[in-house]
Design a protein around this motif. Sequence first.
Motif, short mmCIF file in Angstrom:
data_model
loop_
_atom_site.label_atom_id
_atom_site.label_comp_id
_atom_site.label_asym_id
_atom_site.label_seq_id
_atom_site.Cartn_x
_atom_site.Cartn_y
_atom_site.Cartn_z
N ILE A 29 0.85 0.66 -4.57
CA ILE A 29 0.35 1.83 -5.28
C ILE A 29 -0.20 1.40 -6.64
O ILE A 29 -0.08 0.24 -7.04
CB ILE A 29 1.47 2.87 -5.50
CG1 ILE A 29 2.62 2.27 -6.33
CG2 ILE A 29 1.98 3.40 -4.17
CD1 ILE A 29 3.69 3.27 -6.69
N VAL A 78 4.64 8.41 -6.69
CA VAL A 78 3.99 8.50 -8.00
C VAL A 78 4.80 7.68 -9.00
O VAL A 78 6.00 7.90 -9.17
CB VAL A 78 3.90 9.97 -8.48
CG1 VAL A 78 3.27 10.02 -9.88
CG2 VAL A 78 3.10 10.81 -7.49
N CYS A 100 9.30 11.16 -8.21
CA CYS A 100 8.44 10.19 -8.90
C CYS A 100 9.34 9.23 -9.66
O CYS A 100 10.56 9.44 -9.75
CB CYS A 100 7.45 10.87 -9.84
SG CYS A 100 8.20 11.59 -11.31
N GLU A 105 6.69 10.38 0.37
CA GLU A 105 5.46 10.41 1.18
C GLU A 105 4.25 10.08 0.33
O GLU A 105 3.34 9.36 0.77
CB GLU A 105 5.30 11.80 1.80
CG GLU A 105 4.08 11.92 2.71
CD GLU A 105 3.98 13.28 3.36
OE1 GLU A 105 2.95 13.55 4.02
OE2 GLU A 105 4.92 14.10 3.22
N ASN A 106 4.24 10.60 -0.89
CA ASN A 106 3.16 10.31 -1.84
C ASN A 106 3.78 9.77 -3.14
O ASN A 106 3.99 10.52 -4.09
CB ASN A 106 2.34 11.56 -2.13
CG ASN A 106 1.63 12.08 -0.90
OD1 ASN A 106 0.84 11.37 -0.29
ND2 ASN A 106 1.92 13.32 -0.53
#
Length: 318
Positions: free
Chosen positions: A182, A149, A120, A146-147
Amino acid sequence: MAAWSERLAGVRGVLLDISGVLYDGGEGGGAAIAGSVEAVARLKRSRLKVRFCTNESQKSRADLVGLLRRLGFDVSEGEVTAPAPAACLILKQRGLRPHLLVHDGVRSEFDQIDTSNPNCVVIADAGEDFSYRNMNKAFQVLMELENPVLFSLGKGRYYKETSGLMLDVGPYMKALEYACGIEAEVVGKPSPEFFKSALQEMGVEAHEAIMIGDDIVGDVGGAQQYGMRALQVRTGKFSPQRRASRRAQMSQQTKIDPLQGGLCGAADILMLSAKPRAPLPSALWEDVWKKMSRRSFFSRPFRLKLRGLNTGSKRSYK
């Protein structure tokens, strides 16, 4: 316009912003805003609970408290809700390892956080460290996940120092949001969770609290959206022109009490409303209002008038 006694009825706790309300940062640490040291002392001597709620992210909480104490304020670390400690708690709870794009002054807050192999990014008001190289590194870390934050310690647009207005973390947060597609998680005002943690520490409910700040969005709008009352002081980064521009962009549900003074004047009104007495004459509240509209602090004769009421004087003030 409802009387101040009605608008502030039931207030038991006060959240105070720091930058722009207590002091303006700058060379040598900055300077206390006129009357603010006395105002904090008076509020803390009253029946009201007082806590400090800040988005300061260039200094550790310990360093910030040290600076405030040098400027004359009676404040301890345990009375300050700040974003860096709150972010550390979230990182630990979620098992996250951050890449830090923060100011060197706040980096010590993350000493107990694992920053190896980051999953992150934490961004704060990094000041001169907001270089292309550092921003691009944060961008690369996010894009490799991938995700992704992204945590932002506050999302302010700018703040005021003694030398003038300074860009805050918000514009840089928005740049990373746009580049990565994002949405950042904000740790700090105006996040509801941030206000919630401050009120829990103070032991009051949202409807029993009032936020005093210089930021129409982060302080006033954020507090009201969480169910608190709020006052905007005319110190710090406040200006009538910017206020009108920002007001037009805000939710129509946001009500802005047009307080035209600094913290000292706000303290006068709060302490008057907090006194356990019969409702005060509406004429007095209008007198308070007129004085607030003309200057930051009450004149000596008017202070004597308030003192007479506060001590139970039977004199008539018409």
